[in-house]
Design a protein around this motif. Structure first.
Motif, PDB file in Angstrom:
ATOM      1  N   UNK A  89      54.129  40.949  33.390  1.00 53.03           N
ATOM      2  CA  UNK A  89      52.824  41.591  33.263  1.00 53.03           C
ATOM      3  C   UNK A  89      52.619  42.472  34.492  1.00 53.03           C
ATOM      4  N   UNK A  90      51.999  43.640  34.344  1.00 49.87           N
ATOM      5  CA  UNK A  90      51.753  44.500  35.515  1.00 49.87           C
ATOM      6  C   UNK A  90      50.957  43.768  36.592  1.00 49.87           C
ATOM      7  N   UNK A  91      51.271  44.083  37.844  1.00 54.89           N
ATOM      8  CA  UNK A  91      50.656  43.374  38.975  1.00 54.89           C
ATOM      9  C   UNK A  91      49.138  43.504  38.974  1.00 54.89           C
ATOM     10  N   UNK A  92      48.616  44.654  38.551  1.00 54.10           N
ATOM     11  CA  UNK A  92      47.156  44.831  38.550  1.00 54.10           C
ATOM     12  C   UNK A  92      46.486  43.832  37.610  1.00 54.10           C
ATOM     13  N   UNK A  93      47.105  43.532  36.488  1.00 50.01           N
ATOM     14  CA  UNK A  93      46.544  42.551  35.557  1.00 50.01           C
ATOM     15  C   UNK A  93      46.672  41.129  36.113  1.00 50.01           C
ATOM     16  N   UNK A  94      47.799  40.857  36.760  1.00 52.11           N
ATOM     17  CA  UNK A  94      47.983  39.547  37.383  1.00 52.11           C
ATOM     18  C   UNK A  94      46.907  39.334  38.434  1.00 52.11           C
ATOM     19  N   UNK A  95      46.669  40.356  39.249  1.00 50.16           N
ATOM     20  CA  UNK A  95      45.665  40.266  40.305  1.00 50.16           C
ATOM     21  C   UNK A  95      44.284  39.999  39.717  1.00 50.16           C
ATOM     22  N   UNK A  96      43.922  40.703  38.654  1.00 52.30           N
ATOM     23  CA  UNK A  96      42.608  40.511  38.040  1.00 52.30           C
ATOM     24  C   UNK A  96      42.438  39.105  37.478  1.00 52.30           C
TER      25      UNK A  96
ATOM     26  N   UNK B  27      40.030  33.176  39.569  1.00 50.71           N
ATOM     27  CA  UNK B  27      40.214  31.754  39.834  1.00 50.71           C
ATOM     28  C   UNK B  27      40.244  31.447  41.324  1.00 50.71           C
ATOM     29  N   UNK B  28      40.732  32.370  42.131  1.00 57.15           N
ATOM     30  CA  UNK B  28      40.676  32.172  43.584  1.00 57.15           C
ATOM     31  C   UNK B  28      39.232  32.163  44.077  1.00 57.15           C
TER      32      UNK B  28
END
Length: 138
Positions: free
Chosen positions: A96-103, A108-109
């Motif tokens: 999955x693209x990093x921007x989606x992972x980050x979102x 949750x963080x």
């Protein structure tokens, strides 16, 4: 002025606690009611529902028994931390693209940090109750 600031902080923490409870209940019922349930999934979903409802109850009991509120805050922080690692692992594995992972992970963080705040509030309330408890009469 200080009293107004403390009132705002208290209202914010109450809203945060009830928001966390609502989030857990929503996630639990959403997970349990998402379509056709197979036998193997039913047990996992029931355990997850029990866990999130139990955590919600522990968070709510903060107002009567702060020790249980602290336990609920700790459990919710642990649940959010596990979710961060689990989502990160799944999404990295699926490219999955990093921007989606980050979102997905940042939410949750932030909820993990909020759970830590609620845990600290319950621990602070435990100490306040212990300090203000009257001395036993002999």
């Amino acid at each position: 002025m200080i009293n107004n600031i403390l009132k705002i902080e208290k209202i914010g923490k109450i809203l945060l606690r009830f928001g966390m409870i609502a989030y857990f209940l929503f996630i639990g019922t959403l997970n349990f009611n998402n379509g056709f349930v197979e036998d193997g999934d039913l047990v996992q979903k029931a355990v997850l529902l029990l866990l999130v409802v139990g955590t919600s109850i522990l968070l709510l009991l903060h107002f009567k028994i702060p020790k249980l509120g602290a336990i609920g805050g700790g459990v919710s922080a642990l649940l959010f931390l596990v979710t961060v690692f689990y989502l990160g692992y799944l999404e990295l594995r699926e490219s999955v693209p990093f921007s989606m992972i980050f979102l997905h992970i940042i939410k949750d963080l932030l909820l993990f940090f909020a759970a830590l705040i609620l845990t600290g509030e319950s621990l602070k309330e435990m100490i306040r109750e212990k300090i203000t408890k009257p001395f036993p009469v002999r």
